[in-house]
Design an enzyme around this catalytic site. Structure first.
Site, PDB file in Angstrom:
ATOM      1  N   CYS A 171      -9.125  -4.132 -10.422  1.00 46.76           N
ATOM      2  CA  CYS A 171      -8.589  -2.769  -9.975  1.00 46.76           C
ATOM      3  C   CYS A 171      -7.397  -3.023  -9.297  1.00 46.76           C
ATOM      4  O   CYS A 171      -6.727  -1.778  -8.675  1.00 46.76           O
ATOM      5  CB  CYS A 171      -9.773  -2.065  -8.929  1.00 46.76           C
ATOM      6  SG  CYS A 171     -10.044  -3.137  -7.688  1.00 46.76           S
TER       7      CYS A 171
ATOM      8  N   HIS B  81       1.024  -1.277  -0.019  1.00 47.68           N
ATOM      9  CA  HIS B  81      -0.071   0.186   0.218  1.00 47.68           C
ATOM     10  C   HIS B  81       0.735   1.324  -0.099  1.00 47.68           C
ATOM     11  O   HIS B  81       0.550   2.272  -0.585  1.00 47.68           O
ATOM     12  CB  HIS B  81      -0.669  -0.179   1.287  1.00 47.68           C
ATOM     13  CG  HIS B  81      -1.889  -1.150   0.994  1.00 47.68           C
ATOM     14  ND1 HIS B  81      -2.087  -2.200   1.857  1.00 47.68           N
ATOM     15  CD2 HIS B  81      -2.823  -1.492   0.100  1.00 47.68           C
ATOM     16  CE1 HIS B  81      -2.825  -2.948   1.495  1.00 47.68           C
ATOM     17  NE2 HIS B  81      -3.464  -2.651   0.552  1.00 47.68           N
TER      18      HIS B  81
ATOM     19  N   ASP C 109      -3.990  -8.451  -3.737  1.00 46.99           N
ATOM     20  CA  ASP C 109      -4.358  -9.401  -2.685  1.00 46.99           C
ATOM     21  C   ASP C 109      -4.446 -10.793  -3.267  1.00 46.99           C
ATOM     22  O   ASP C 109      -3.841 -11.744  -2.762  1.00 46.99           O
ATOM     23  CB  ASP C 109      -5.262  -9.156  -2.027  1.00 46.99           C
ATOM     24  CG  ASP C 109      -5.020  -8.143  -0.684  1.00 46.99           C
ATOM     25  OD1 ASP C 109      -3.785  -8.227  -0.213  1.00 46.99           O
ATOM     26  OD2 ASP C 109      -5.612  -6.924  -0.593  1.00 46.99           O
TER      27      ASP C 109
ATOM     28  N   GLU D  96     -10.507 -11.190  -4.021  1.00 50.10           N
ATOM     29  CA  GLU D  96      -9.108 -11.256  -3.785  1.00 50.10           C
ATOM     30  C   GLU D  96      -8.717 -12.288  -2.667  1.00 50.10           C
ATOM     31  O   GLU D  96      -7.446 -12.363  -2.270  1.00 50.10           O
ATOM     32  CB  GLU D  96      -8.529  -9.777  -3.005  1.00 50.10           C
ATOM     33  CG  GLU D  96      -9.426  -9.191  -1.949  1.00 50.10           C
ATOM     34  CD  GLU D  96      -9.422  -7.796  -1.373  1.00 50.10           C
ATOM     35  OE1 GLU D  96      -8.541  -7.197  -2.221  1.00 50.10           O
ATOM     36  OE2 GLU D  96     -10.202  -7.326  -0.731  1.00 50.10           O
TER      37      GLU D  96
END
Ligand code: PEP
Ligand code: MG
Length: 575
Positions: free
Chosen positions: A507, A191, A460, A436
């Site tokens: 995404c 992240h 993920d 995910e």
């Protein structure tokens, strides 16, 4: 000149001087204090204690003023702990009796109580343990005259060097004059890396020991595309990078002509090309890009770097701002994916101190544990939707049908409550889940009748499918988006959704990886959502592809037994 190879986390070139961050770990050493100096040591402790109380007073007054009584309770709890005799009496006693330094006496006293709290099978006391450790950290930082780590004021034009940067630290970089950063830890889809891209800060992560080689003020270059940190570059190298910087700027500018054009392949397949919104600062840029929508609004960042979560009103205002700004295009608001490496003060025990946080209380799991906090967000999204714009709701970290049904139930409760308050919530708000976790992918045929759309979170999905921690640089070489298992899994997910007439979006970072986009289009993905910064670049690529021929190439790549084979087939055919 030293060149260190790491992992390119955010593209771009930064040329500047080093600003080395201290590790925020406070290591306490046991030091014997001579008997005649023990009273002075106690006084040193009392002074630190007074300073801590002053900090807490100021913090409490601030929170009271800006956020109200309810939120100030958290700080008040810290004040109560700080005034407890376990700290005010026990620590001086330990200093005198054991003849040790204040830091050591404090950590021993705290540790003893923390262990007691840990054993208690009661959430309230476990939560108090966190408060206790936080108070101890404040006291220690005063004793050591070392501030708790903040990175609000690095010198102008600096490049941050740190062992690790958390997503919350990275968010703080916005508005500073930091040109780039390099860290020892971290992976490409961490992240922290994703945020760096959103904030347009070139970054290199996973440098292992690099932070030890750099001193404050060293001249540095960060090459975010190739993943290089260059220490003390020679004049020729500096010149080369300045030219490269200018070339990148011109290339970027040339993409401007694509603003507003559709992302349609040569053979006429329109791809819905949205953007990922990671921070509110990006909203202005998003409007000028005219994307097909926001495919992923990572709302968890609204919860970081603050003592309490944002309230319903505050959240409503933000969501409504984004919805109206994009109207009539859709905005996929993902409910906060907190937990993992994104920890927020929620005023409840919320997944801190887990041994495996990425497999712990994260995303929908955390929010279903605390439905009151979850409902504030759901109500805020519904409220915002009632004011105009096109909202879709996306749920992160779903692994079972029960979670979907619980979320639907909470949405219906929130809708009914708002109706009673005469808020005109739209009758239908589309609901989707992130795919995910492998279990969600395998159960998709069962989940889909309850859903309007799905969005594949490859960041993920790959980490959980291949068992490769996305933030661990030690296994970064195993994090492979072309692994045959990943390709087969993606095909299974997409086919399964299409069989039920549902649209599929991607995404994760793979949607913006120029090597992977042809693969995704050949697999039949309907929507891509990419970082703002890469939107036009991906659009340019999509417009140069032919979906029909890609389908054929991808079917060959799917037969490859190793990722190299799949990569080769795709790159050979796509050139
Ligand atoms: C993902 O997992 O691919 C994703 C988009 O979500 P995040 O990166 O926020 O975990
Ligand atoms: Mg994710």
């Amino acid at each position: 000149m030293i060149i260190v190879k790491g992992i390119g986390a955010s593209p771009g070139i930064a040329i500047g001087t080093a600003y080395v961050l201290e590790d925020d770990e406070i290591v306490v050493k046991r030091v014997e204090i001579r008997p005649q100096l023990l009273r002075a040591e106690v006084k040193r402790f009392r002074d630190a204690h007074k300073a801590t109380m002053r900090d807490l007073d100021t913090a409490e007054a601030k929170v009271l003023k800006f956020l109200g009584k309810e939120h100030a309770k958290l700080i008040h709890a810290h004040r109560l702990i700080s005034s407890d005799i376990l700290i005010t009496k026990d620590v001086p006693l330990r200093i005198m009796k054991e003849g040790v330094n204040a830091e050591f006496a404090l950590s021993e006293a705290i540790e003893a109580v923390a262990q007691q709290f840990e054993k208690m099978d009661d959430e309230f006391f476990r939560e108090r343990r966190h408060d206790l450790l936080d108070v101890a950290k404040r006291l220690l930082s005063h004793l050591l005259k070392k501030s708790r780590r903040t990175i609000s004021a690095p010198a102008a034009d600096s490049i941050l060097i740190a062992r690790n940067l958390l997503p919350s630290d990275t968010l703080n970089l916005h508005g500073t004059r930091v040109l780039g950063f390099a860290t020892d830890l971290g992976g490409k889809t961490s992240h922290t890396a994703i945020l760096a891209q959103s904030l347009c800060i070139p970054a290199v992560v996973g440098l292992s020991e690099a932070s030890r080689q750099v001193k404050n003020g060293d001249s540095l270059i960060i090459d975010g595309r190739s993943g290089l940190l260059i220490i003390h570059p020679g004049l020729d190298v500096l010149e080369k990078y300045k030219q490269l910087q200018e070339k990148e700027r011109i290339e970027e500018k040339s993409l401007d002509v694509l603003r507003g054009l559709p992302a349609v392949t040569m053979d006429g397949k329109t791809i819905h090309l949205g953007v990922n919104l990671d921070s509110l600062e990006e909203i202005k840029t998003v409007a000028t890009l005219a994307p097909d929508g926001v495919g992923l609004f990572r709302t968890e960042y609204l919860f970081l770097n603050r003592p309490t979560p944002p309230g319903e009103q505050e959240q409503t205002k933000i969501y409504s701002g984004v919805l109206k700004g994009l109207d009539p295009k859709p905005v996929v608001v993902r409910t906060a994916d907190l937990g993992g490496d994104r920890l927020a003060a929620l005023g409840v025990s919320a997944g801190q101190d887990e041994a495996n946080p990425f497999m712990g209380l994260r995303g929908v799991r955390l929010f279903l544990r605390h439905p009151d906090i979850f409902k504030i967000q759901l109500r805020a999204i519904l409220r915002a939707a009632s004011k105009g714009g096109y909202a879709r709701i996306l749920i992160p970290m779903v692994s079972s049908l029960g979670e979907i049904l619980s979320v639907k139930n909470l949405i219906e409760q929130s809708r009914a409550e708002l109706k009673k308050e005469s808020i005109a919530v739209p009758e239908k708000i589309e609901l989707g889940i992130m795919i995910e976790i492998p279990s969600a992918a395998l159960m998709l045929d069962v989940f889909l009748p309850h859903l309007d759309f799905i969005s594949i979170g490859t960041n993920d999905l790959i980490q959980y499918l291949l068992a490769v921690d996305r933030i661990n640089e030690q296994v970064a070489h195993l994090y492979d988006s072309f692994h045959p298992a990943v390709l087969r899994f993606l095909k299974m997910i997409i086919d399964s959704a299409h069989a039920q007439g549902k649209r599929v979006g991607v995404c994760g970072e793979m949607a913006a990886d120029l090597k992977a986009v042809p693969l995704l289009i050949g697999l039949g993905v309907d929507e891509l959502s990419v970082p703002v910064r890469l939107h036009l670049r991906v659009k340019q690529l999509v417009r140069s592809l032919n979906q029909e021929s890609l389908k054929e190439i991808v079917s060959q790549a799917l037969a490859a037994s190793e990722s190299e084979g799949a990569r080769k087939i795709l790159s050979r055919e796509c050139l």
